[in-house]
Design an enzyme around this catalytic site. Structure first.
Site, PDB file in Angstrom:
ATOM      1  N   LYS A 234      19.501  15.609  34.759  1.00  0.00           N
ATOM      2  CA  LYS A 234      19.463  16.307  35.934  1.00  0.00           C
ATOM      3  C   LYS A 234      20.059  17.921  35.812  1.00  0.00           C
ATOM      4  O   LYS A 234      20.005  18.643  36.065  1.00  0.00           O
ATOM      5  CB  LYS A 234      19.458  15.527  36.781  1.00  0.00           C
ATOM      6  CG  LYS A 234      18.949  16.255  38.429  1.00  0.00           C
ATOM      7  CD  LYS A 234      19.210  15.709  39.132  1.00  0.00           C
ATOM      8  CE  LYS A 234      19.901  15.160  39.971  1.00  0.00           C
ATOM      9  NZ  LYS A 234      20.605  15.806  41.223  1.00  0.00           N
ATOM     10  N   ASN A 235      22.161  17.736  36.111  1.00  0.00           N
ATOM     11  CA  ASN A 235      22.094  18.686  37.157  1.00  0.00           C
ATOM     12  C   ASN A 235      22.034  19.622  35.701  1.00  0.00           C
ATOM     13  O   ASN A 235      22.882  20.651  36.251  1.00  0.00           O
ATOM     14  CB  ASN A 235      23.453  17.654  37.678  1.00  0.00           C
ATOM     15  CG  ASN A 235      22.978  17.261  39.035  1.00  0.00           C
ATOM     16  OD1 ASN A 235      22.273  17.463  39.175  1.00  0.00           O
ATOM     17  ND2 ASN A 235      24.371  16.459  39.320  1.00  0.00           N
TER      18      ASN A 235
ATOM     19  N   CYS B 241      20.690  16.056  48.512  1.00  0.00           N
ATOM     20  CA  CYS B 241      20.869  15.520  48.769  1.00  0.00           C
ATOM     21  C   CYS B 241      21.305  15.780  49.915  1.00  0.00           C
ATOM     22  O   CYS B 241      22.322  16.882  50.508  1.00  0.00           O
ATOM     23  CB  CYS B 241      21.988  14.400  47.793  1.00  0.00           C
ATOM     24  SG  CYS B 241      21.475  13.440  46.284  1.00  0.00           S
TER      25      CYS B 241
ATOM     26  N   ARG C  65      26.121  22.068  53.841  1.00  0.00           N
ATOM     27  CA  ARG C  65      25.690  22.134  51.741  1.00  0.00           C
ATOM     28  C   ARG C  65      26.019  23.617  51.362  1.00  0.00           C
ATOM     29  O   ARG C  65      24.746  24.590  51.422  1.00  0.00           O
ATOM     30  CB  ARG C  65      24.519  21.866  51.325  1.00  0.00           C
ATOM     31  CG  ARG C  65      24.617  20.461  51.440  1.00  0.00           C
ATOM     32  CD  ARG C  65      24.060  19.754  50.151  1.00  0.00           C
ATOM     33  NE  ARG C  65      24.251  19.949  48.530  1.00  0.00           N
ATOM     34  CZ  ARG C  65      23.865  19.262  47.447  1.00  0.00           C
ATOM     35  NH1 ARG C  65      23.320  18.295  47.738  1.00  0.00           N
ATOM     36  NH2 ARG C  65      23.959  19.247  46.209  1.00  0.00           N
TER      37      ARG C  65
ATOM     38  N   ASP D 203      29.883  12.395  41.506  1.00  0.00           N
ATOM     39  CA  ASP D 203      28.873  11.387  41.884  1.00  0.00           C
ATOM     40  C   ASP D 203      28.536  10.428  41.142  1.00  0.00           C
ATOM     41  O   ASP D 203      27.444   9.602  40.951  1.00  0.00           O
ATOM     42  CB  ASP D 203      27.558  12.307  40.834  1.00  0.00           C
ATOM     43  CG  ASP D 203      28.009  13.876  41.375  1.00  0.00           C
ATOM     44  OD1 ASP D 203      27.186  13.508  43.037  1.00  0.00           O
ATOM     45  OD2 ASP D 203      26.434  14.608  41.513  1.00  0.00           O
TER      46      ASP D 203
ATOM     47  N   ARG E  33      15.472  11.295  42.243  1.00  0.00           N
ATOM     48  CA  ARG E  33      15.489  12.820  42.008  1.00  0.00           C
ATOM     49  C   ARG E  33      16.120  11.790  40.499  1.00  0.00           C
ATOM     50  O   ARG E  33      16.520  13.493  39.868  1.00  0.00           O
ATOM     51  CB  ARG E  33      16.014  12.583  43.247  1.00  0.00           C
ATOM     52  CG  ARG E  33      15.997  12.961  44.766  1.00  0.00           C
ATOM     53  CD  ARG E  33      16.768  12.645  45.018  1.00  0.00           C
ATOM     54  NE  ARG E  33      16.938  14.176  45.218  1.00  0.00           N
ATOM     55  CZ  ARG E  33      16.663  15.294  46.330  1.00  0.00           C
ATOM     56  NH1 ARG E  33      16.987  15.480  47.587  1.00  0.00           N
ATOM     57  NH2 ARG E  33      16.351  16.380  45.978  1.00  0.00           N
TER      58      ARG E  33
HETATM   59  C1  EPZ Z   1      26.000  20.132  42.307  1.00  0.00           C
HETATM   60  O1  EPZ Z   1      26.014  20.541  43.393  1.00  0.00           O
HETATM   61  C2  EPZ Z   1      25.754  19.062  41.904  1.00  0.00           C
HETATM   62  N1  EPZ Z   1      24.318  18.915  41.716  1.00  0.00           N
HETATM   63  C3  EPZ Z   1      25.360  17.830  42.759  1.00  0.00           C
HETATM   64  O2  EPZ Z   1      25.062  16.098  42.467  1.00  0.00           O
HETATM   65  C4  EPZ Z   1      27.582  17.414  42.438  1.00  0.00           C
HETATM   66  O3  EPZ Z   1      27.202  16.510  44.168  1.00  0.00           O
HETATM   67  C5  EPZ Z   1      28.001  18.922  43.097  1.00  0.00           C
HETATM   68  O4  EPZ Z   1      27.653  19.509  42.073  1.00  0.00           O
HETATM   69  C6  EPZ Z   1      29.805  17.959  43.239  1.00  0.00           C
HETATM   70  O5  EPZ Z   1      29.499  18.202  41.622  1.00  0.00           O
HETATM   71  C7  EPZ Z   1      23.520  19.852  41.428  1.00  0.00           C
HETATM   72  O6  EPZ Z   1      24.280  20.017  40.405  1.00  0.00           O
HETATM   73  C8  EPZ Z   1      21.790  20.207  41.709  1.00  0.00           C
HETATM   74  P1  EPZ Z   1      28.969  21.982  44.731  1.00  0.00           P
HETATM   75  P2  EPZ Z   1      26.515  21.963  44.061  1.00  0.00           P
HETATM   76  O7  EPZ Z   1      28.487  23.476  45.329  1.00  0.00           O
HETATM   77  O8  EPZ Z   1      26.155  23.190  43.011  1.00  0.00           O
HETATM   78  C9  EPZ Z   1      31.748  23.290  48.628  1.00  0.00           C
HETATM   79  C10 EPZ Z   1      24.219  14.403  42.482  1.00  0.00           C
HETATM   80  O9  EPZ Z   1      24.364  12.944  43.291  1.00  0.00           O
HETATM   81  N2  EPZ Z   1      30.852  24.475  48.763  1.00  0.00           N
HETATM   82  O10 EPZ Z   1      29.920  22.232  43.150  1.00  0.00           O
HETATM   83  O11 EPZ Z   1      25.779  22.043  45.651  1.00  0.00           O
HETATM   84  C11 EPZ Z   1      30.101  22.636  49.072  1.00  0.00           C
HETATM   85  O12 EPZ Z   1      30.705  22.357  50.475  1.00  0.00           O
HETATM   86  C12 EPZ Z   1      23.816  15.626  43.177  1.00  0.00           C
HETATM   87  O13 EPZ Z   1      23.257  14.622  41.270  1.00  0.00           O
HETATM   88  C13 EPZ Z   1      31.605  25.973  49.186  1.00  0.00           C
HETATM   89  O14 EPZ Z   1      31.867  25.654  50.118  1.00  0.00           O
HETATM   90  O15 EPZ Z   1      28.097  21.909  44.186  1.00  0.00           O
HETATM   91  C14 EPZ Z   1      31.449  21.249  48.538  1.00  0.00           C
HETATM   92  O16 EPZ Z   1      32.489  20.891  49.168  1.00  0.00           O
HETATM   93  C15 EPZ Z   1      24.627  15.601  44.474  1.00  0.00           C
HETATM   94  N3  EPZ Z   1      30.182  26.928  49.471  1.00  0.00           N
HETATM   95  C16 EPZ Z   1      32.193  22.258  47.209  1.00  0.00           C
HETATM   96  O17 EPZ Z   1      32.087  23.413  47.356  1.00  0.00           O
HETATM   97  C17 EPZ Z   1      29.728  27.254  48.793  1.00  0.00           C
HETATM   98  O18 EPZ Z   1      28.858  28.321  48.547  1.00  0.00           O
HETATM   99  C18 EPZ Z   1      31.111  22.192  45.836  1.00  0.00           C
HETATM  100  O19 EPZ Z   1      29.530  22.044  45.879  1.00  0.00           O
HETATM  101  C19 EPZ Z   1      29.299  26.351  47.533  1.00  0.00           C
HETATM  102  C20 EPZ Z   1      29.679  24.527  47.501  1.00  0.00           C
END
Ligand code: EPZ
Length: 420
Positions: A22-23, A117, A122, A306, A400
């Site tokens: 999915k991701n 989620c 976020r 995840d 999802r």
């Molecule tokens: C992706 O989310 C995945 N979703 C998530 O999977 C996964 O948990 C996550 O990556 C981490 O591996 C999709 O790919 C659609 P991040 P994403 O930006 O891209 C902080 C699942 O269960 N951050 O890597 O939104 C944020 O708060 C889902 O399949 C900022 O501070 O995650 C977090 O603490 C849930 N500022 C960390 O970085 C930003 O601009 C990682 O977030 C962006 C992120």
């Protein structure tokens, strides 16, 4: 998928074919916008987040054809620079990829809201900072996040303060359309991020290999359509390995990339599990009892966040788990909402800051509510382990990310029914 009813206590035995990630699929579908051409996707998982992404693209003018072979063809030629309705974008997190993709193609992007989620806040500040360095300017509007790059995007140098998956994806997409060179460092290197880079390269982009968290993009070359096969879903694979553990089962995963699951496989071996790892399959034979351990989540190649709730569920199962387990969550601090629901099934959990501790205890069936995709998967694993009936509501959250969930679990012998 509204409700899942499970009567557990049965060993899961057999083979399961792992579907597309999915991701990985979500960024690929949106990256296709940059090609302004026809792209064909093989192994696209039929999960609700993917179907929702296709709806967004259809709203924007893409033409979508489902081939008999299972391939999905998306024609992006007539796609228009319009904001999709919030009812479509705010249901999924993947819609955030519209920012980089639309800016790259049209010099304009509009996103009424991105969902996904619920882990509390976020933020997308890093996406916006990077896109800002490439020349995108936020247009103040009331509700819709709107970005414009009137003079087109320009290459930049940006060191991400943390390796965000979403920000890396968005900036890679924008960089392929930006004039000149972009150097991104401290980027995410998850297999699904690498898969996005591979897709963009196949479409004609000049993207260097990822070296020590740095990637260089020479932008501006026109992209063209291509055919891509979505990589196997490492989180779905990990979840079925945990399901085998939860039930003392013997499960063979087919169509996996074991290398993507390195951190999980290492932890499972530490817990006393026997694994047979081949090029694209993994056989797990669960022991009668396994040792709990400590895990700490982090960006790839560390233990994936995840898979945290699923592993936590294993630490709770009295009669199988031995010792005490703990999870330190370093990516999403508010990812512990599932523990409230596990408690309803008898789990013994203590949370302090970013760490949760689990002592195995006798679990029982209950009525529980899935808080989010992987939290729901954890409840499902606990339910598979207990002989009584468990009902999981709000199960659409689980739909999802898990393709053909009922059929796959039943084929392994689980007594499970999905309603709605
Ligand atoms: C992706 O989310 C995945 N979703 C998530 O999977 C996964 O948990 C996550 O990556 C981490 O591996 C999709 O790919 C659609 P991040 P994403 O930006 O891209 C902080 C699942 O269960 N951050 O890597 O939104 C944020 O708060 C889902 O399949 C900022 O501070 O995650 C977090 O603490 C849930 N500022 C960390 O970085 C930003 O601009 C990682 O977030 C962006 C992120």
């Amino acid at each position: 998928m509204n409700r899942i009813v499970v009567t557990g206590g049965k060993r899961l035995v057999g083979e399961v074919r792992i579907g597309g990630s999915k991701n990985a699929a979500l960024p690929l579908l949106f990256a296709g916008i940059l090609t302004g051409d026809v792209c064909v996707f093989s192994n696209l998982p039929r999960v609700s987040d993917v179907l929702q992404s296709l709806e967004i693209l259809r709203f924007m003018g893409a033409r979508i054809r489902f081939h008999r072979s299972g391939d999905v063809e998306v024609d992006y030629r007539e796609l228009r620079p319009v904001a999709p309705p919030a009812s479509l974008t705010s249901a999924i997190r993947g819609s955030v990829y519209l920012l980089g993709a639309m800016l790259g193609r049209f010099g304009f992007a509009a996103l009424p809201g991105a969902g996904g989620c619920d882990f509390g806040n976020r933020p997308i500040d890093l996406h916006l900072r990077g896109l800002g360095l490439m020349g995108a300017v936020e247009v103040p509007t009331e509700e819709v996040l709107t970005l414009r790059a009137a003079e087109g995007l320009v290459g930049c140098q940006f060191r991400l303060p943390l390796p965000s998956v979403g920000a890396t994806g968005n900036l890679l997409m924008a960089a392929t359309a930006a004039r000149g060179e972009t150097v991104l460092s401290c980027v995410a290197i998850e297999p699904h991020v690498q898969a996005l880079a591979a897709f963009l390269r196949a479409a004609g982009a000049d993207i260097s290999p990822f070296e020590e968290g740095t990637v260089r993009v020479r932008g501006g070359a026109p992209l063209h359509g291509c055919h891509v096969t979505v990589i196997p879903d490492m989180i779905e694979a990990g979840t079925y390995l945990c399901a085998a553990m939860a039930t003392g089962g013997r499960v063979m995963l087919q169509d996996v990339v074991p290398e993507h699951l390195g951190a999980l496989l290492w932890v499972l071996e530490r817990m006393g599990v026997r694994l047979q790892i081949r090029r694209d399959s993994i056989l797990l034979e669960a022991p009668e009892r396994y040792r709990c351990t400590r895990i700490e989540t982090g960006p790839y190649p560390a233990f994936p966040t995840d898979l945290h709730p699923q592993m936590a569920a294993l630490f709770c199962i009295g009669g199988r788990a031995v010792g005490e387990g703990s999870v330190r969550e370093r990516v999403w601090q508010s990812r512990f909402r599932y523990t409230e629901e596990l408690r309803k099934m008898g789990a013994a959990v203590r949370i302090g800051g970013e760490e949760a501790r689990f002592v195995p205890s006798p679990l029982h069936g209950a009525e529980v509510r899935s808080p989010d995709l992987r939290g729901g998967a954890a409840l499902l694993l606990a339910a598979l382990a207990v002989e009584e009936r468990t009902e999981i509501t709000n199960a659409a959250t689980i739909g999802r990310g898990y393709e053909h969930l009922e059929a796959k679990l039943r084929a392994l012998g689980a007594r499970v029914r999905v309603y709605g």
